[in-house]
Design a protein around this motif. Structure first.
Motif, mmCIF file in Angstrom:
data_model
loop_
_atom_site.group_PDB
_atom_site.id
_atom_site.type_symbol
_atom_site.label_atom_id
_atom_site.label_comp_id
_atom_site.label_asym_id
_atom_site.label_seq_id
_atom_site.Cartn_x
_atom_site.Cartn_y
_atom_site.Cartn_z
ATOM 1 N N ARG A 1 0.843 -1.204 0.000
ATOM 2 C CA ARG A 1 0.000 0.000 0.000
ATOM 3 C C ARG A 1 0.879 1.257 0.000
ATOM 4 N NH1 ARG A 1 -4.863 0.656 4.067
ATOM 5 N NH2 ARG A 1 -5.961 2.330 3.028
ATOM 6 N N GLU B 1 -4.492 3.140 -4.862
ATOM 7 C CA GLU B 1 -4.848 2.665 -3.518
ATOM 8 C C GLU B 1 -5.060 1.142 -3.561
ATOM 9 O OE1 GLU B 1 -5.027 3.848 -0.544
ATOM 10 O OE2 GLU B 1 -6.314 2.400 0.478
ATOM 11 N N ILE B 2 -4.131 0.403 -2.959
ATOM 12 C CA ILE B 2 -4.278 -1.058 -2.819
ATOM 13 C C ILE B 2 -4.325 -1.326 -1.315
ATOM 14 C CG2 ILE B 2 -3.114 -3.296 -3.165
ATOM 15 C CD1 ILE B 2 -4.115 -2.242 -5.776
ATOM 16 N N PRO B 3 -5.528 -1.644 -0.783
ATOM 17 C CA PRO B 3 -5.687 -1.666 0.682
ATOM 18 C C PRO B 3 -5.105 -2.920 1.345
ATOM 19 C CG PRO B 3 -7.761 -2.170 -0.392
ATOM 20 C CD PRO B 3 -6.781 -1.917 -1.492
ATOM 21 N N SER C 1 -5.555 -8.418 3.390
ATOM 22 C CA SER C 1 -6.339 -7.825 2.286
ATOM 23 C C SER C 1 -7.813 -8.132 2.481
ATOM 24 C CB SER C 1 -5.878 -8.419 0.950
ATOM 25 O OG SER C 1 -5.967 -9.822 1.013
ATOM 26 N N PRO C 2 -8.697 -7.305 1.893
ATOM 27 C CA PRO C 2 -10.135 -7.566 2.019
ATOM 28 C C PRO C 2 -10.476 -8.950 1.457
ATOM 29 C CG PRO C 2 -9.724 -5.395 1.073
ATOM 30 C CD PRO C 2 -8.401 -6.089 1.138
ATOM 31 N N TYR D 1 -4.394 -9.201 -4.867
ATOM 32 C CA TYR D 1 -4.496 -8.327 -6.041
ATOM 33 C C TYR D 1 -3.476 -8.829 -7.064
ATOM 34 C CZ TYR D 1 -7.230 -5.284 -3.090
ATOM 35 O OH TYR D 1 -8.221 -4.784 -2.272
ATOM 36 N N ASP E 1 -12.680 -2.101 -6.744
ATOM 37 C CA ASP E 1 -12.598 -1.618 -5.365
ATOM 38 C C ASP E 1 -13.229 -2.640 -4.418
ATOM 39 O OD1 ASP E 1 -12.460 -0.244 -3.034
ATOM 40 O OD2 ASP E 1 -13.997 1.251 -3.555
ATOM 41 N N ARG E 2 -12.399 -3.256 -3.564
ATOM 42 C CA ARG E 2 -12.917 -4.224 -2.585
ATOM 43 C C ARG E 2 -12.714 -3.734 -1.165
ATOM 44 N NH1 ARG E 2 -9.391 -8.411 -2.731
ATOM 45 N NH2 ARG E 2 -8.380 -8.429 -4.739
ATOM 46 N N SER E 3 -12.396 -2.431 -1.045
ATOM 47 C CA SER E 3 -11.956 -1.937 0.265
ATOM 48 C C SER E 3 -13.041 -2.043 1.337
ATOM 49 C CB SER E 3 -11.461 -0.502 0.147
ATOM 50 O OG SER E 3 -12.452 0.278 -0.463
ATOM 51 N N SER E 4 -14.326 -2.188 0.940
ATOM 52 C CA SER E 4 -15.371 -2.264 1.969
ATOM 53 C C SER E 4 -15.542 -3.698 2.497
ATOM 54 C CB SER E 4 -16.690 -1.761 1.392
ATOM 55 O OG SER E 4 -17.025 -2.561 0.283
#
Ligand SMILES: Cc1cc2nc3c(=O)[nH]c(=O)nc-3n(C[C@H](O)[C@H](O)[C@H](O)COP(=O)(O)OP(=O)(O)OC[C@H]3O[C@@H](n4cnc5c(N)ncnc54)[C@H](O)[C@@H]3O)c2cc1C
Length: 375
Positions: free
Chosen positions: A212, A221-223, A310-311, A316, A368-371
């Motif tokens: 990140r 942005e790679i959470p 990671s989520p 990724y 986007d998988r951040s949630s």
């Protein structure tokens, strides 16, 4: 032939390098410290996600491909280097799956061998078990690999290739497009942090828990966050346990020489890697409650590593949004050792434009998988 720079020399970077070198690419690997010393060294080497039915299909798809390939990989590396990564096809006994019916349904759907065993059968398989479960699940196909040796074998094999070169103590700090669709990679080298610039046709970022921060430098942005895990090693005699034993999220892993690894913790402590007395006490208590004979066995090591959390635990893998030649292969969380061979093959397939081993969509860094929750 194309030139590729790989950032990060853990299991993901090394196996990605191997895949690319084998296809004829020229690979330079940049590592901020020394090769294979971070999460990939610290891990337990179980060749399966824990409680695998609780993961989504994209994790199962990579794990299944890699589980099939592991025996061949370890045997090839042994032939190439004489270093045995000690794949131990010991099977896994799960003493307390809370949702056994879900597990058995998952196993049937995914064609995995999994059986429900009564407590007496489990006790017969592990006579030194003091946990005395009522029943449990047996997963004969799950083994473990001695990951520090796997890393050594991979490094030795790569170093035999004239297509491979490595720069250790080289911390990558940025990327910039260069002429002719090439990419510049800026790094700081050595104690003096001397600024150096490398160039390649393509770059693959395999920087684990540090991903990140590194990709923030290019506004992507790679959470991925560091999640500390602590482990203990018992110097046991061979045969004290014969299988991986999993209970309450904690496990005992038998190595071929008898040593037993006990793990692990899941701690959100940033990049702090120190081990703690509390974690040691907790792991000892779990180990003793499973096999009380371990009280007589010396603990010879206590270490920690930073998992790339990671989520949903989905890595990724793919091209970064807005870039034509900058890729990422990171975020394998608790399963980087089992997923690595498949993840590296998929990454190489994408970079080289070959047929893909699995559908790449769920791993696409542009989604986007951040949630989603960490898992
Ligand atoms: C306690 C513990 C137990 C585990 N048990 C298992 C298990 O049983 N089975 C399983 O499948 N997985 C397990 N894992 C997870 C697995 O170890 C990780 O998912 C995997 O090792 C991640 O590999 P990696 O190559 O991405 O990361 P790493 O091994 O951490 O490698 C990343 C590398 O990138 C380098 N780097 C970072 N930033 C830069 C930069 N800017 N420039 C240059 N180099 C850089 C780092 O120095 C490092 O060498 C465990 C992990 C831990 C900590």
């Amino acid at each position: 032939m194309s030139e590729v720079i790989i950032v990060g020399g853990g299991i993901i970077g090394l196996l990605t390098a191997r895949e690319l070198v084998q296809s004829g690419a020229q690979v330079r690997l940049l590592e901020q410290s020394t090769l294979g010393q971070e999460a990939s060294w610290a891990g337990g080497g179980i060749v399966s996600p824990l409680y695998p039915w609780t993961y989504s299909d994209p994790v199962t798809a990579l794990a299944s491909w890699a589980q099939d390939y592991y025996p061949e990989l370890v045997s090839r590396l042994y032939q190439e280097t004489g270093i045995n990564a000690e794949l131990n096809a010991c099977g896994l006994l799960m003493l307390d799956a809370p949702d056994e019916d879900d597990a058995l349904r998952w196993a049937e759907t995914h064609n995995k061998s999994m059986q429900r065993y009564p407590g007496a059968d489990i006790q017969a398989m592990e006579p030194n078990l003091t946990a005395h479960p009522q029943q449990g699940l047996w997963m004969p196909y799950v083994g473990n690999v001695r990951n520090p040796r796997l890393l050594k074998a991979l490094i030795a094999s790569l170093q035999q290739s004239p297509l491979f070169s490595v720069e250790t103590h080289s911390r990558v700090v940025g990327f910039e497009p260069s002429r002719g669709e090439r990419l510049q990679v800026q790094a700081k080298q050595g104690k003096s942090a001397k600024q150096v610039v490398f160039e390649a046709d393509r770059v693959v970022v395999c920087s684990g828990a540090w991903t990140r921060q590194l990709l923030e430098s290019v506004g992507v942005e790679i959470p991925v966050v560091p999640v500390r895990g602590q482990m203990l090693l018992f110097e046991a005699r061979p045969g004290l346990i014969n299988h991986i034993i999993l209970r309450q999220g904690k496990y005992l892993i038998p190595r071929l020489d008898g040593h037993i690894v006990v793990g692990s913790t899941l701690e959100h402590t940033g990049f702090e890697k120190a081990t703690t007395a509390d974690a040691k006490a907790m792991l000892l208590q779990h180990a003793y409650s499973m096999v009380s004979a371990l009280k007589e066995v010396p603990v010879v090591a206590h270490w920690s590593g930073l998992r790339p959390g990671s989520p949903a635990g989905i890595p990724y893998i793919g091209l970064l949004p807005g870039w034509r030649n900058l890729y990422v292969n990171a975020g394998h969380f608790r399963n980087g050792l089992v997923l690595a061979p498949a993840s590296a093959r998929l990454m190489a397939d994408i970079v080289l434009g070959r047929d893909l081993i699995v559908d790449p969509t769920p791993y696409d860094p542009a989604v986007d998988r951040s949630s989603e929750p960490m898992h």
